[in-house]
Design an enzyme around this catalytic site. Structure first.
Site, PDB file in Angstrom:
ATOM      1  N   GLU A  62       0.977  -1.228   0.112  1.00  0.00           N
ATOM      2  CA  GLU A  62      -0.072   0.218   0.033  1.00  0.00           C
ATOM      3  C   GLU A  62       0.648   1.208  -0.113  1.00  0.00           C
ATOM      4  O   GLU A  62       2.031   1.166   0.629  1.00  0.00           O
ATOM      5  CB  GLU A  62      -0.906   0.143   1.292  1.00  0.00           C
ATOM      6  CG  GLU A  62      -2.446  -0.254   0.956  1.00  0.00           C
ATOM      7  CD  GLU A  62      -3.237   0.818   0.155  1.00  0.00           C
ATOM      8  OE1 GLU A  62      -2.706   1.280  -0.605  1.00  0.00           O
ATOM      9  OE2 GLU A  62      -4.183   1.196   0.577  1.00  0.00           O
TER      10      GLU A  62
ATOM     11  N   ASP B 241      -4.033   5.547   6.486  1.00  0.00           N
ATOM     12  CA  ASP B 241      -4.470   6.607   7.437  1.00  0.00           C
ATOM     13  C   ASP B 241      -5.275   6.199   8.369  1.00  0.00           C
ATOM     14  O   ASP B 241      -4.941   5.683   9.471  1.00  0.00           O
ATOM     15  CB  ASP B 241      -5.267   7.647   6.438  1.00  0.00           C
ATOM     16  CG  ASP B 241      -5.506   9.120   7.183  1.00  0.00           C
ATOM     17  OD1 ASP B 241      -4.965   9.013   8.313  1.00  0.00           O
ATOM     18  OD2 ASP B 241      -6.235   9.843   6.573  1.00  0.00           O
TER      19      ASP B 241
ATOM     20  N   VAL C 195      -0.738  14.560   1.391  1.00  0.00           N
ATOM     21  CA  VAL C 195       0.209  14.590   0.800  1.00  0.00           C
ATOM     22  C   VAL C 195       0.199  14.223  -0.670  1.00  0.00           C
ATOM     23  O   VAL C 195      -0.660  13.390  -0.854  1.00  0.00           O
ATOM     24  CB  VAL C 195       1.690  13.834   1.280  1.00  0.00           C
ATOM     25  CG1 VAL C 195       2.054  14.257   2.852  1.00  0.00           C
ATOM     26  CG2 VAL C 195       1.230  12.378   1.519  1.00  0.00           C
TER      27      VAL C 195
HETATM   28  P1  5GP Z   1      -7.528   5.259   5.066  1.00  0.00           P
HETATM   29  O1  5GP Z   1      -8.592   4.303   4.650  1.00  0.00           O
HETATM   30  O2  5GP Z   1      -6.292   4.472   5.845  1.00  0.00           O
HETATM   31  O3  5GP Z   1      -8.076   6.316   5.757  1.00  0.00           O
HETATM   32  O4  5GP Z   1      -7.091   6.137   3.689  1.00  0.00           O
HETATM   33  C1  5GP Z   1      -6.502   5.278   2.875  1.00  0.00           C
HETATM   34  C2  5GP Z   1      -6.732   6.001   1.512  1.00  0.00           C
HETATM   35  O5  5GP Z   1      -7.097   7.350   1.851  1.00  0.00           O
HETATM   36  C3  5GP Z   1      -5.523   5.923   0.469  1.00  0.00           C
HETATM   37  O6  5GP Z   1      -5.188   4.718  -0.195  1.00  0.00           O
HETATM   38  C4  5GP Z   1      -5.363   7.087  -0.174  1.00  0.00           C
HETATM   39  O7  5GP Z   1      -6.094   6.827  -1.425  1.00  0.00           O
HETATM   40  C5  5GP Z   1      -6.180   8.063   0.542  1.00  0.00           C
HETATM   41  N1  5GP Z   1      -5.276   9.033   1.571  1.00  0.00           N
HETATM   42  C6  5GP Z   1      -5.157   8.844   2.832  1.00  0.00           C
HETATM   43  N2  5GP Z   1      -4.237   9.848   3.131  1.00  0.00           N
HETATM   44  C7  5GP Z   1      -3.622  10.733   1.873  1.00  0.00           C
HETATM   45  C8  5GP Z   1      -2.966  11.657   1.780  1.00  0.00           C
HETATM   46  O8  5GP Z   1      -2.008  12.137   2.400  1.00  0.00           O
HETATM   47  N3  5GP Z   1      -2.579  11.865   0.363  1.00  0.00           N
HETATM   48  C9  5GP Z   1      -3.481  11.394  -0.700  1.00  0.00           C
HETATM   49  N4  5GP Z   1      -3.194  11.573  -2.331  1.00  0.00           N
HETATM   50  N5  5GP Z   1      -4.076  10.060  -0.490  1.00  0.00           N
HETATM   51  C10 5GP Z   1      -4.436   9.865   0.607  1.00  0.00           C
HETATM   52 MG    MG Z   2      -3.638   3.257  -1.654  1.00  0.00          MG
END
Ligand code: 5GP
Ligand code: MG
Ligand code: MG
Length: 192
Positions: free
Chosen positions: A109, A113, A163
């Site tokens: 991955e 987040d 980012v």
């Molecule tokens: P989670 O489900 O862990 O909250 O988020 C994961 C997804 O959110 C990542 O695969 C990505 O697509 C998006 N994401 C989370 N943080 C960032 C970031 O800082 N920048 C970008 N471009 N996408 C993020």
């Molecule tokens: Mg991803």
């Protein structure tokens, strides 16, 4: 972390306020991760599984640095509501082509987040009964984690900031930056 000004990158440079990780820092860490991964998976012919499209650059660089036999496959997800930054359930829009039952699977991955996306995907893959299932994430944002997920391989802990670059986008833009940086506040204003 000291502030580094972005190198010239054509049209995109003016939108970047700060570089978090340089191209060199990223490449060096990817090489180290490849070393750790090859120790675990030597003679196991693992399947590296990535989520499109953010993992594109990481996967390509990681594979080229891995001195072992591997296969690679991709899946793709959509967040309900279309905004990838919103928390909430995701849905598989492109599945793997490889049957993973009995295989050693390394989930690769770009960024984790809250962990919701990864948690959903790991549950989905686990149901297919792989021989093993581990996670390799390049950018870890620990601050907003809602679900604890064991990260067997981890590139960098980064702050809770949005980012872009090295595969990561904002409205499909900035993926092609070779570094990871922050956008200037003005860039976030709606212009769709
Ligand atoms: P989670 O489900 O862990 O909250 O988020 C994961 C997804 O959110 C990542 O695969 C990505 O697509 C998006 N994401 C989370 N943080 C960032 C970031 O800082 N920048 C970008 N471009 N996408 C993020
Ligand atoms: Mg991803
Ligand atoms: Mg995105």
């Amino acid at each position: 972390m000291s502030r580094i000004h972005p190198p010239e990158f054509g049209d995109l440079s003016p939108d970047i306020s700060e570089i978090l990780l340089t191209e060199n820092q990223i490449q060096q860490r990817v090489g180290e991760l490849a070393g750790e991964i090859s120790e675990l998976y030597r003679d196991k012919n693992p399947v590296l599984v990535g989520v499109l499209k953010g993992v594109l650059f990481f996967m390509a660089d990681l594979l080229r640095a891995l001195p072992i036999a591997t296969e690679v496959d991709f899946l793709s997800v959509a967040n309900y509501g279309g905004d990838s930054r919103k928390q909430g359930p995701v849905r598989l829009v492109k599945d793997l082509e490889t049957p993973i039952e009995g295989r050693h699977v390394l989930f690769v991955e770009d960024v984790i987040d809250t962990g919701l996306t990864l948690n959903y995907l790991l549950r989905t893959l686990k149901a297919r009964q792989p021989a093993s299932l581990e996670v390799c994430v390049l950018f870890n944002k620990p601050t907003k984690r809602l679900i604890d997920i064991p990260l067997r391989f981890k590139g960098f802990d980064i702050p809770d900031r949005f980012v872009v670059g090295y595969g990561l986008d904002f409205h499909e833009k900035y993926r092609n930056l070779p570094f990871v940086g922050l956008l200037k506040p003005g860039v976030f204003s709606p212009k769709l």
